[in-house]
Design an enzyme around this catalytic site. Structure first.
Site, PDB file in Angstrom:
ATOM      1  N   LYS A  23      33.801  30.972  34.971  1.00  0.00           N
ATOM      2  CA  LYS A  23      33.103  30.918  36.265  1.00  0.00           C
ATOM      3  C   LYS A  23      32.405  32.243  36.562  1.00  0.00           C
ATOM      4  CE  LYS A  23      35.531  30.102  40.222  1.00  0.00           C
ATOM      5  NZ  LYS A  23      35.147  31.147  41.217  1.00  0.00           N
ATOM      6  N   GLY A  95      32.955  32.934  47.040  1.00  0.00           N
ATOM      7  CA  GLY A  95      32.975  34.358  47.371  1.00  0.00           C
ATOM      8  C   GLY A  95      32.111  35.162  46.414  1.00  0.00           C
ATOM      9  N   ARG A 123      36.555  34.595  55.205  1.00  0.00           N
ATOM     10  CA  ARG A 123      36.876  35.676  54.261  1.00  0.00           C
ATOM     11  C   ARG A 123      36.165  36.980  54.624  1.00  0.00           C
ATOM     12  NH1 ARG A 123      36.733  33.526  48.262  1.00  0.00           N
ATOM     13  NH2 ARG A 123      37.861  35.500  47.971  1.00  0.00           N
ATOM     14  N   SER A 168      38.141  45.385  42.926  1.00  0.00           N
ATOM     15  CA  SER A 168      37.440  44.124  43.166  1.00  0.00           C
ATOM     16  C   SER A 168      36.167  44.079  42.346  1.00  0.00           C
ATOM     17  CB  SER A 168      37.090  43.969  44.650  1.00  0.00           C
ATOM     18  OG  SER A 168      36.101  42.967  44.796  1.00  0.00           O
ATOM     19  N   GLN A 170      34.008  41.743  42.508  1.00  0.00           N
ATOM     20  CA  GLN A 170      32.900  41.265  43.343  1.00  0.00           C
ATOM     21  C   GLN A 170      32.246  42.429  44.076  1.00  0.00           C
ATOM     22  OE1 GLN A 170      34.533  38.162  45.809  1.00  0.00           O
ATOM     23  NE2 GLN A 170      34.653  36.725  44.102  1.00  0.00           N
ATOM     24  N   ASP A 316      43.582  35.786  39.626  1.00  0.00           N
ATOM     25  CA  ASP A 316      43.384  34.361  39.922  1.00  0.00           C
ATOM     26  C   ASP A 316      44.474  33.479  39.300  1.00  0.00           C
ATOM     27  OD1 ASP A 316      41.131  34.997  41.354  1.00  0.00           O
ATOM     28  OD2 ASP A 316      39.740  34.577  39.716  1.00  0.00           O
ATOM     29  N   ARG A 347      46.905  32.733  49.405  1.00  0.00           N
ATOM     30  CA  ARG A 347      47.597  32.123  48.260  1.00  0.00           C
ATOM     31  C   ARG A 347      49.083  32.470  48.204  1.00  0.00           C
ATOM     32  NH1 ARG A 347      42.737  32.477  43.684  1.00  0.00           N
ATOM     33  NH2 ARG A 347      41.685  30.582  44.399  1.00  0.00           N
TER      34      ARG A 347
END
Ligand code: S3P
Length: 429
Positions: A23, A95, A123, A168, A170, A316, A347
């Site tokens: 992904k 995200g 988020r 992170s 991202q 993840d 989570r």
């Protein structure tokens, strides 16, 4: 398919699979392919809700993207070829789409608005808005720029040196994408290394990027080369069947062509630490990404400690690691994983609650959980919390629970692994 019923059984998982494309790499192939000068081809692309959010976003920015099966053809217009979107860009549940595009759009010559579903709207976005603002970006959003929708008015940016407070990929990627346009040098320093697919792909497409320990530097760039990108199978998707095979006696599963970047294989380390019989064979490289085949046989697992540098490398996969822990002897502790609370859902709470419904002994901490393995769960009615990885983790737990497990709102698996439930049936014949 809003409700899915999983029947617990002792039928082993046996056979060979190739999960869909990674992904993270699929998102990046669309973004960097759009910014390249000319035609790029992406093979084994992940067709899923999240990656289609990025494809539609890049289309809204004026890029032609053709999708045929798992092949994607992108007609890149160069770094300065994007155009103002007519409407609000819908990032769906993704995200990665939101945060990477926030970086990219900060440096354009037009205004864009990003929005998403109710989970994404909850988020935190300050983690990207903060450093991008230091570069000169103008971004407005709800809760003083922390929540969607974000309105991004493109500006001339300047390079910064930024120490990430939390690892992170991202946030790092958002800053690096903005850094392609910023005057001078942009440097990101990570507390622990996070997945480096952006860096690997930029380098593969001819962009100079320097990595030194935990520091990554990029300079204003004129051109990105187009290329052929073969997307490895997603280790995050493979993880569900690695655990299924480990916890079901008599199982043997070969998972092929999986991306095994050392910053993504934390789940293998964790499961091997628990006594899992996992071998990586046939290692090779495609477009600067290491790949291999993963052979897993059922094993007697024992508890372990999961913390520190392992966390970003398995971020993840911690929900499915918690499922493995239910079938291990003794206690497993997950610590330093507060980030799990701001994923597609909380989570930590989701796994503690749902595994609890199945009879597992789980204790929640602010930054993780402890699980006392019992090797016996009992089917129950569970919720996905609208989160793909929770739905799939509970499904794998359900395959080993007594009786039947119902998963409500299970359609969210299409965010990352649309064919997931079919594979359970195929491997358990
Ligand atoms: C991703 C980075 C990780 C991960 C997410 C995908 C990426 O998020 O959890 O599923 O593609 O860069 P963070 O950057 O928030 O850790």
């Amino acid at each position: 398919m809003s409700k899915k019923i999983i029947k617990g059984s002792s039928t082993p998982f046996r056979g060979e699979i190739t999960p869909p494309g990674d992904k993270s790499i699929s998102h990046r192939s669309l973004i960097l392919g759009s910014l390249a000068n000319g035609h790029s081809v992406v093979k084994d692309f992940l067709i899923s809700d999240d990656t289609l959010s990025t494809a539609n976003a890049m289309r809204a920015l004026g890029i032609t993207i053709g999708i045929n099966g798992t092949q994607v053809d992108i007609t890149g217009k160069g770094l300065y070829g994007l155009s103002e979107p007519e409407k609000v860009i819908d990032c769906g549940n993704s995200g990665t789409t939101t945060r990477l595009l926030t970086g990219l759009l900060s440096a354009q010559t037009f205004t864009s608005i990003l929005d998403g579903d109710k989970y994404l709207q909850a988020r935190p976005m300050r983690r990207v808005v903060g450093p991008l603002s230091l570069m000169g970006a103008q971004i407005e959003g709800k809760e003083d720029g922390n929540k969607l929708p974000l309105t991004i008015t493109g500006k001339k940016l300047k390079g910064i040196r930024y120490e990430l407070p939390v690892a992170s990929a991202q946030v790092k990627s958002a800053i690096l994408l903005a850094g392609l346009y910023a005057d001078g040098e942009t440097e990101v320093i990570e507390p622990e290394p996070s997945r480096d697919h952006t860096e690997r792909m930029l380098s593969y497409l001819g962009v100079a990027i320097q990595k030194n320990g935990n520091s990554i530097k990029i300079n204003k760039t004129q051109e990105i080369n187009p290329g052929e990108i073969i997307v490895p199978a997603d280790i995050s998707s493979a993880a569900f069947f690695i655990v299924a095979a480990l916890i079901t006696p008599g199982s043997e599963v070969l998972i092929k062509n999986v991306g095994i970047s050392p910053l993504r294989t934390g789940i293998i380390d964790i499961l091997q630490n628990m006594g899992g019989d996992i071998e990586i064979i046939n290692q090779r490289e495609v477009n600067k990404e290491p790949i291999g085949d993963i052979l897993t046989r059922s094993s007697d697992l024992h508890g372990t400690e999961i913390s520190g540098e392992l966390i970003p490398k398995a971020i993840d996969e911690l929900p499915i690691a918690a499922v493995a822990a239910c079938f291990a002897e003794g206690e497993t502790r997950i610590r330093d994983a507060k980030e799990l609370r701001v994923k597609e859902t909380d989570r930590i709470k989701a796994m503690a609650t749902e595994l609890g419904k199945l009879g597992a002994r789980v204790l929640e901490f602010e930054d993780g959980m402890s699980i006392h393995g019992s090797r016996s769960l009992t089917g129950a009615v569970c919720s996905s919390w609208g989160d793909h990885r929770i739905a799939m983790s509970i499904a794998i737990a359900g395959t080993r629970a007594k009786g039947e497990t119902q998963i409500l709102d299970a359609e969210c698996v299409s965010v990352s692994y649309p064919g997931f439930f079919k594979i359970i049936d195929e491997l358990r014949q």
